[in-house]
Design a protein around this motif. Sequence first.
Motif, mmCIF file in Angstrom:
data_model
loop_
_atom_site.group_PDB
_atom_site.id
_atom_site.type_symbol
_atom_site.label_atom_id
_atom_site.label_comp_id
_atom_site.label_asym_id
_atom_site.label_seq_id
_atom_site.Cartn_x
_atom_site.Cartn_y
_atom_site.Cartn_z
ATOM 1 N N ARG A 30 -19.334 32.159 -15.064
ATOM 2 C CA ARG A 30 -18.333 31.248 -14.490
ATOM 3 C C ARG A 30 -16.953 31.828 -14.781
ATOM 4 O O ARG A 30 -16.539 31.925 -15.925
ATOM 5 N N SER A 38 -6.818 33.740 -16.225
ATOM 6 C CA SER A 38 -8.236 33.638 -15.882
ATOM 7 C C SER A 38 -9.063 33.534 -17.159
ATOM 8 O O SER A 38 -8.594 33.900 -18.237
ATOM 9 N N THR A 39 -10.275 33.038 -17.008
ATOM 10 C CA THR A 39 -11.235 33.036 -18.122
ATOM 11 C C THR A 39 -12.603 33.426 -17.585
ATOM 12 O O THR A 39 -12.935 33.152 -16.431
ATOM 13 N N ASP A 63 -10.701 35.551 -22.609
ATOM 14 C CA ASP A 63 -9.638 34.562 -22.400
ATOM 15 C C ASP A 63 -8.380 35.297 -21.971
ATOM 16 O O ASP A 63 -7.711 35.929 -22.775
ATOM 17 N N ASP A 69 -5.976 33.627 -20.176
ATOM 18 C CA ASP A 69 -5.328 32.441 -19.607
ATOM 19 C C ASP A 69 -3.804 32.539 -19.718
ATOM 20 O O ASP A 69 -3.277 33.362 -20.461
ATOM 21 N N GLU A 115 -12.807 29.234 -8.309
ATOM 22 C CA GLU A 115 -13.941 29.106 -9.222
ATOM 23 C C GLU A 115 -15.016 30.051 -8.708
ATOM 24 O O GLU A 115 -15.479 29.917 -7.565
ATOM 25 N N GLU A 130 -9.716 22.731 -15.403
ATOM 26 C CA GLU A 130 -11.085 22.236 -15.518
ATOM 27 C C GLU A 130 -11.438 21.649 -14.144
ATOM 28 O O GLU A 130 -11.116 20.515 -13.846
ATOM 29 N N GLU A 161 -21.925 28.193 -21.300
ATOM 30 C CA GLU A 161 -20.592 28.619 -20.849
ATOM 31 C C GLU A 161 -19.724 29.093 -22.002
ATOM 32 O O GLU A 161 -18.613 28.622 -22.226
ATOM 33 N N GLU A 162 -20.240 30.060 -22.722
ATOM 34 C CA GLU A 162 -19.486 30.624 -23.853
ATOM 35 C C GLU A 162 -18.303 31.429 -23.328
ATOM 36 O O GLU A 162 -18.450 32.230 -22.401
ATOM 37 N N LEU A 163 -17.149 31.199 -23.933
ATOM 38 C CA LEU A 163 -15.940 31.905 -23.507
ATOM 39 C C LEU A 163 -16.013 33.361 -23.984
ATOM 40 O O LEU A 163 -16.046 33.640 -25.176
ATOM 41 N N ARG A 189 -16.656 33.025 -18.529
ATOM 42 C CA ARG A 189 -17.653 32.374 -19.378
ATOM 43 C C ARG A 189 -19.036 32.836 -18.968
ATOM 44 O O ARG A 189 -19.294 33.057 -17.782
#
Length: 698
Positions: free
Chosen positions: A664, A627-628, A640, A642, A604, A573, A635-637, A630
Motif C-alpha cells: 500500500r 509518500s509512504t 516514510d 512523508d 492510493e 488516511e 500494513e507495516e510502515l 506499507r
Amino acid sequence: MLRRTLSVFLLGLAGCQGSTHSPDPRIVEGFEYALAPADARMEWWREARFGLFIHWGLYSMLEGEWDGGTGHAEWIRTTAQIPLEEYDQLQADFNPVNYDPDAWCRLAKRAGMKYIVITTKHHDGFCLWPSAQTEFDVEGTAARRDLLGELAEAARRHGLRLGWYHSIMDWHHPDYLPRRGWESDRSSEGADFDRYVDYLRAQVTELLTDYGPIDVMWFDGEWEATWTSEYGRELYALCRELQPQVIVNNRVDKGRAGMAGLDKGPGFVGDFGTPEQEVPAGGLPGVDWETCMTMNRYWGWNRADTQWKSDAELLHTLIDVASKGGNFLLNVGPKPDGSFPPQAVERLEAMGAWMEVLGESIYGTQASPFDATFEWGRATMRRDHEGADLYLHVFDWPRTPQLIVPGLDQAGLESATLLGTDAPYPLGWQGLEQGMQLFLPKRKPHPHANVIKLRFTGSGPVVYRKPRIEAEKDRFLKATRVRLYADPGLAIHYTTDGSEPTVDSPESVGSFQLTETCTVRARSFHAGRPVSEIVERRFEKLTPLPAVELPADAQPGGLRVMRYGGSFEQVPELRFHADRPEDLGQHADLGAIPLLSKENQALEITGWIYAEQTGLYRFALTSDDGSTLRLGTSEELIVDNDGLHGAATETGVAALEQGWHPVRLVWFNATGSAALRLEWAAPMRALRPVAASELASR
Ligand code: H79
C-alpha cells in the motif's frame, strides 16, 4: 547470566579455547581481505623497516626556481607551466659530475637503511637510464652513463635492496593523455593512450630485464582518469611475470583512497599501501604499508627549501611508523651534480647513529600490541619461540623516576633493560592496578628517543586490550555468528541482556551464535579483574513478513492506482475520505501514471509485490511531495517519505518471506512539481526499478 528468552548457544569448540584461537592482532574488521598468507616475497621488506627514496631528474637542475618563483620542485614543468620545448632544453646540460652511487649507498647504509627506491622516470617523462623506447633519456645528456645501472651494481655491492620508482603519468610522451589544462600548445590530436601503455610496458620490461633482480616496483601517477584498474592489473602481472619475487606498490592499480594511500577494499592489486607524507593514526592493520616522506618540504632538490625536519622529528616518525607496523621510506632530493645536500647527509647520519645502537627495536619488529599510543612514546614488539621482546620508545623522559606503562601486566616479565648505555642497565619494576611502572635513572642516554627492552617468557606480554567483536552480520533473519577477540592471557566476559559484563558473566571461548535481537557487551578481564573498557555491538533479528496467497482475481502486471482530490499537506488516511476516488487503472511504472503532475490530489496505489526468495529487501521511494510505503497484511510502515517537500528519496528495509506481499503506497501532491518512483533491491543485489512481472493487483 544468560537470559532464557535469548537462545544464545555457546559452542565452546574443542581445541579452540583460551589464547590458542587468538588471531593475528593485525586483523581488524574490514581489513581481513588484505591479509595474505605469510608471503616469502615480503619477508625482507617487513624486516627492513627503513629505506631511502631518491627523487632525481632534469627538474633537479632548476633547483625549484622558475621566473623568480621558488615554490617548485619535481612538479616544476606543470607548476611553473613550462612549455615542452623549453623543458627539453635542460636535457643536453644534465651533467652529474659528482654522481657516486657508492657514496649514496654508503650513506644509506650508515643511516641504517636497507633499501633504495629511485625515480627511474618522474611525471616529466625523463628517463635516468638509456631506454630503447625514447630519446628523452640519459643518453641525450652530457652524462651519457647508465645512471641506474651503476646504482644497481653499487647497491648489490653494498648489500642494499633496490626499487624502481616509475611514473605512470607522463607529461612528455605524445600518446599520454590527458594533456595538462594549461598546455594549449600541445594538441592531443592523434594521441593514442593504448600506444602509451605499450611504451610504459616496454620501459618496465627494460627495467625488470636489464638490471638483475629488482626488489620493488614503486608506481605513481595512477590517479588520472585514463589509467584503469584493468591496465593496473595487467601491469602488475607483467612485473610479477618478469620477476616473480618483485614487490609492487598499490599505486599500480586504482585501489588507493586519496593521498592517504589507504586501500579502498578488495579487488585491487598491489602488495603494500603507500601513505604519502603522513603516518596513518592506527596504521593499516592487516595490510603491509610504507609511509614515504620528505626531509624538508619538497621531493626534488629545492635550493630555497629551508624547512628541514629536526633529527628528533625524523627519529620519532621512524619509530611511530614501526610501532604501527609500517616501513619508512625517507626521501633525499640530490643536487643536479649528483651530490646529496649536506642537510640531508647530517640527518641521515644522525638517524644512523641511533639505529646502530638501538635499531634492534625497529628491524623485524611488529606493531605495538597496545590499543593506543602512549603519551610518552611508542612500542614495538618481536615474538620468538621462547617469548617476546617488547620495546618501549620513550620520547619524553619523565621528570619523576617512574615511567607508567598503562595496560601492561608484569606477568612473564623476565627483565627490563635500558638500552643505549655503555653497560647493560637493568631497571626495576612494579605492578599497578591498570598497568605497571618502571624505575628509570634521572639521566637519559639519548637526547631524542630512548629504548627500554622488556623480555617476556612464555606466550609474551599480557596487554589489556579491549575485546573486538566480529560477526557475520549485524541484522539477520535466523542467526548470526559472533566471535570476540582479545589479547592472549586475557579472559573475555560478555552479556547479551544489556547488563554490564562482570567476571560472573559468560566467558567467550570460540564463537557463539545469536538467534534473537540483543546487544553484546564485552570486556577483558585479567586474574578476575576488569582491565579494559566495555565494547558493545547491537544485533537485530528481523522476522520476515509472511507471504500471502494471491487472490484468484488478481492480475499480474502492475499496481492499482486510485486518485482522490483534496488539498493535502501530508499522506492522508484515505479510508475515511468523503469523495469517491477515480480509478486510473493498473501501473508498473509509477512515474508514468497519467495525471501525476496534477495538483491537490493523492494517489492510493495497492496490490501485491513478489519476493523471489526469503531475505532482506531494500526499498527506495522517491517522491514530490510526500509518500509512504506499507507492506504486509498489518500494513507495516517500510518507507516514510512523508511531508511537503521537493523530490526526495527515502529508503527502508523489509525482511520478506518468499512469495506475494500486500503493498500500500500513498502519495500526494499539494502544489508545484510532482514525482514518484519506487525501486527495490533483492538480498545482496543493487537497487533497480520494480518489474511489472513482480507486481499484481485487483
Ligand atoms: O613523487 C612524489 C610526488 O611528486 C608525487 N608522489 C611522491 C612520491 C606526487 N604526485 N602528486 N602528488 C604527489 C600529490 C599532488 C600534489 C599536487 Fe602539487 C598539488 C600537485 C599539484 C598541486 C605538490 C604541490 C606538487 C606540486 C605542487
